[in-house]
Scaffold this motif. Structure first.
Motif, mmCIF file in Angstrom:
data_model
loop_
_atom_site.group_PDB
_atom_site.id
_atom_site.type_symbol
_atom_site.label_atom_id
_atom_site.label_comp_id
_atom_site.label_asym_id
_atom_site.label_seq_id
_atom_site.Cartn_x
_atom_site.Cartn_y
_atom_site.Cartn_z
ATOM 1 N N ALA A 104 8.864 8.261 0.877
ATOM 2 C CA ALA A 104 8.649 8.243 -0.578
ATOM 3 C C ALA A 104 7.178 8.083 -0.946
ATOM 4 O O ALA A 104 6.735 8.615 -1.959
ATOM 5 N N ILE A 105 6.413 7.366 -0.126
ATOM 6 C CA ILE A 105 5.005 7.145 -0.466
ATOM 7 C C ILE A 105 4.057 8.074 0.282
ATOM 8 O O ILE A 105 2.841 7.960 0.157
ATOM 9 N N GLY A 106 4.621 8.991 1.060
ATOM 10 C CA GLY A 106 3.800 10.021 1.681
ATOM 11 C C GLY A 106 3.199 9.691 3.023
ATOM 12 O O GLY A 106 2.230 10.332 3.428
ATOM 13 N N VAL A 107 3.770 8.739 3.757
ATOM 14 C CA VAL A 107 3.258 8.442 5.100
ATOM 15 C C VAL A 107 4.229 8.900 6.181
ATOM 16 O O VAL A 107 4.055 8.573 7.348
ATOM 17 N N GLY A 108 5.220 9.664 5.779
ATOM 18 C CA GLY A 108 6.184 10.195 6.737
ATOM 19 C C GLY A 108 7.310 9.221 7.032
ATOM 20 O O GLY A 108 7.234 8.049 6.703
ATOM 21 N N ARG A 109 8.337 9.746 7.652
ATOM 22 C CA ARG A 109 9.504 8.910 7.920
ATOM 23 C C ARG A 109 9.661 8.558 9.398
ATOM 24 O O ARG A 109 10.537 7.788 9.753
ATOM 25 N N HIS A 110 8.843 9.121 10.263
ATOM 26 C CA HIS A 110 8.999 8.860 11.692
ATOM 27 C C HIS A 110 7.857 7.988 12.203
ATOM 28 O O HIS A 110 6.692 8.367 12.129
ATOM 29 N N HIS A 111 8.218 6.823 12.703
ATOM 30 C CA HIS A 111 7.256 5.875 13.271
ATOM 31 C C HIS A 111 7.843 5.349 14.574
ATOM 32 O O HIS A 111 9.055 5.385 14.771
ATOM 33 N N HIS A 112 6.985 4.823 15.433
ATOM 34 C CA HIS A 112 7.455 4.336 16.734
ATOM 35 C C HIS A 112 8.269 3.057 16.626
ATOM 36 O O HIS A 112 9.094 2.783 17.486
ATOM 37 N N SER A 113 8.028 2.281 15.577
ATOM 38 C CA SER A 113 8.757 1.020 15.417
ATOM 39 C C SER A 113 8.778 0.631 13.944
ATOM 40 O O SER A 113 8.010 1.170 13.138
ATOM 41 N N ALA A 114 9.626 -0.328 13.619
ATOM 42 C CA ALA A 114 9.677 -0.839 12.254
ATOM 43 C C ALA A 114 8.352 -1.514 11.902
ATOM 44 O O ALA A 114 7.874 -1.401 10.773
ATOM 45 N N LEU A 115 7.745 -2.199 12.857
ATOM 46 C CA LEU A 115 6.469 -2.859 12.607
ATOM 47 C C LEU A 115 5.382 -1.838 12.277
ATOM 48 O O LEU A 115 4.603 -2.027 11.341
ATOM 49 N N GLU A 116 5.338 -0.744 13.026
ATOM 50 C CA GLU A 116 4.350 0.308 12.734
ATOM 51 C C GLU A 116 4.598 0.899 11.348
ATOM 52 O O GLU A 116 3.661 1.132 10.583
ATOM 53 N N ALA A 117 5.849 1.147 11.013
ATOM 54 C CA ALA A 117 6.182 1.685 9.691
ATOM 55 C C ALA A 117 5.751 0.718 8.604
ATOM 56 O O ALA A 117 5.143 1.125 7.603
ATOM 57 N N GLU A 118 6.041 -0.562 8.786
ATOM 58 C CA GLU A 118 5.657 -1.566 7.789
ATOM 59 C C GLU A 118 4.141 -1.593 7.593
ATOM 60 O O GLU A 118 3.660 -1.571 6.460
ATOM 61 N N ARG A 119 3.398 -1.604 8.680
ATOM 62 C CA ARG A 119 1.931 -1.632 8.593
ATOM 63 C C ARG A 119 1.384 -0.379 7.909
ATOM 64 O O ARG A 119 0.460 -0.456 7.095
ATOM 65 N N THR A 120 1.950 0.775 8.224
ATOM 66 C CA THR A 120 1.505 2.023 7.618
ATOM 67 C C THR A 120 1.774 2.023 6.120
ATOM 68 O O THR A 120 0.933 2.443 5.317
ATOM 69 N N ILE A 121 2.938 1.540 5.732
ATOM 70 C CA ILE A 121 3.300 1.462 4.310
ATOM 71 C C ILE A 121 2.359 0.515 3.580
ATOM 72 O O ILE A 121 1.833 0.836 2.513
ATOM 73 N N ILE A 122 2.124 -0.650 4.148
ATOM 74 C CA ILE A 122 1.240 -1.638 3.515
ATOM 75 C C ILE A 122 -0.173 -1.075 3.383
ATOM 76 O O ILE A 122 -0.803 -1.201 2.330
ATOM 77 N N ASP A 123 -0.659 -0.442 4.439
ATOM 78 C CA ASP A 123 -2.005 0.145 4.379
ATOM 79 C C ASP A 123 -2.116 1.201 3.288
ATOM 80 O O ASP A 123 -3.129 1.295 2.595
ATOM 81 N N ARG A 124 -1.074 2.007 3.120
ATOM 82 C CA ARG A 124 -1.102 3.051 2.094
ATOM 83 C C ARG A 124 -1.100 2.459 0.683
ATOM 84 O O ARG A 124 -1.748 2.963 -0.215
ATOM 85 N N LEU A 125 -0.365 1.383 0.480
ATOM 86 C CA LEU A 125 -0.211 0.803 -0.854
ATOM 87 C C LEU A 125 -1.332 -0.156 -1.247
ATOM 88 O O LEU A 125 -1.585 -0.362 -2.424
ATOM 89 N N ARG A 126 -2.017 -0.723 -0.270
ATOM 90 C CA ARG A 126 -3.030 -1.752 -0.543
ATOM 91 C C ARG A 126 -4.146 -1.213 -1.433
ATOM 92 O O ARG A 126 -4.640 -0.108 -1.239
ATOM 93 N N ASP A 127 -4.498 -2.005 -2.440
ATOM 94 C CA ASP A 127 -5.619 -1.720 -3.348
ATOM 95 C C ASP A 127 -5.448 -0.420 -4.137
ATOM 96 O O ASP A 127 -6.437 0.216 -4.505
ATOM 97 N N ARG A 128 -4.221 -0.018 -4.418
ATOM 98 C CA ARG A 128 -3.993 1.219 -5.166
ATOM 99 C C ARG A 128 -3.301 0.972 -6.496
ATOM 100 O O ARG A 128 -2.915 1.917 -7.159
ATOM 101 N N GLN A 129 -3.114 -0.279 -6.878
ATOM 102 C CA GLN A 129 -2.367 -0.617 -8.096
ATOM 103 C C GLN A 129 -1.016 0.094 -8.093
ATOM 104 O O GLN A 129 -0.596 0.679 -9.079
#
Length: 124
Positions: free
Chosen positions: A14-39
């Protein structure tokens, strides 16, 4: 949605970082990085259907990314939020959006985002 990896996959897509990641932790970090400081504002429709661990995951993402979180749900969400006391204590606004004019809903989103939201097609 029951599984954390499946849930994070949907959020990632939904936020444009893709749906396939090696782990839930990697997915969580990628999502947080994408959303950080973007209001950003995460809007979850039918949130009353999410299990407690997924609501807690949203809390973690919201906290670490510094974004807003809007849970659109029926009244049964109150029971789930009562079990997630860290989130229930941070609720800034509870509103029955079905009774609100579209302009008021847009104002609510603008207040959370700190800017006007993009226009969407309303079914009203």
């Amino acid at each position: 949605m029951n599984s954390l990896p499946g849930f994070l996959s949907l959020v990632g897509e939904a936020i444009g970082v893709g749906r396939h990641h090696h782990s839930a932790l990697e997915a969580e970090r990628t999502i947080i990085d994408r959303l950080r400081d973007r209001q950003a504002l995460i809007v979850v429709d039918e949130a009353h259907l999410l299990r407690d661990k997924l609501l807690d995951e949203l809390r973690i993402i919201r906290y670490r990314a510094g974004c807003g979180l809007a849970l659109v749900a029926d009244e049964t969400i109150r029971m789930a939020l009562a079990r997630c006391q860290q989130e229930d204590g941070r609720i800034g606004l509870k509103s029955d959006l079905a009774t609100q004019p579209t302009a008021h809903v847009e104002d609510i989103a603008a207040g959370v985002l700190g800017r006007a939201p993009p226009r969407w097609n309303s079914r009203r």
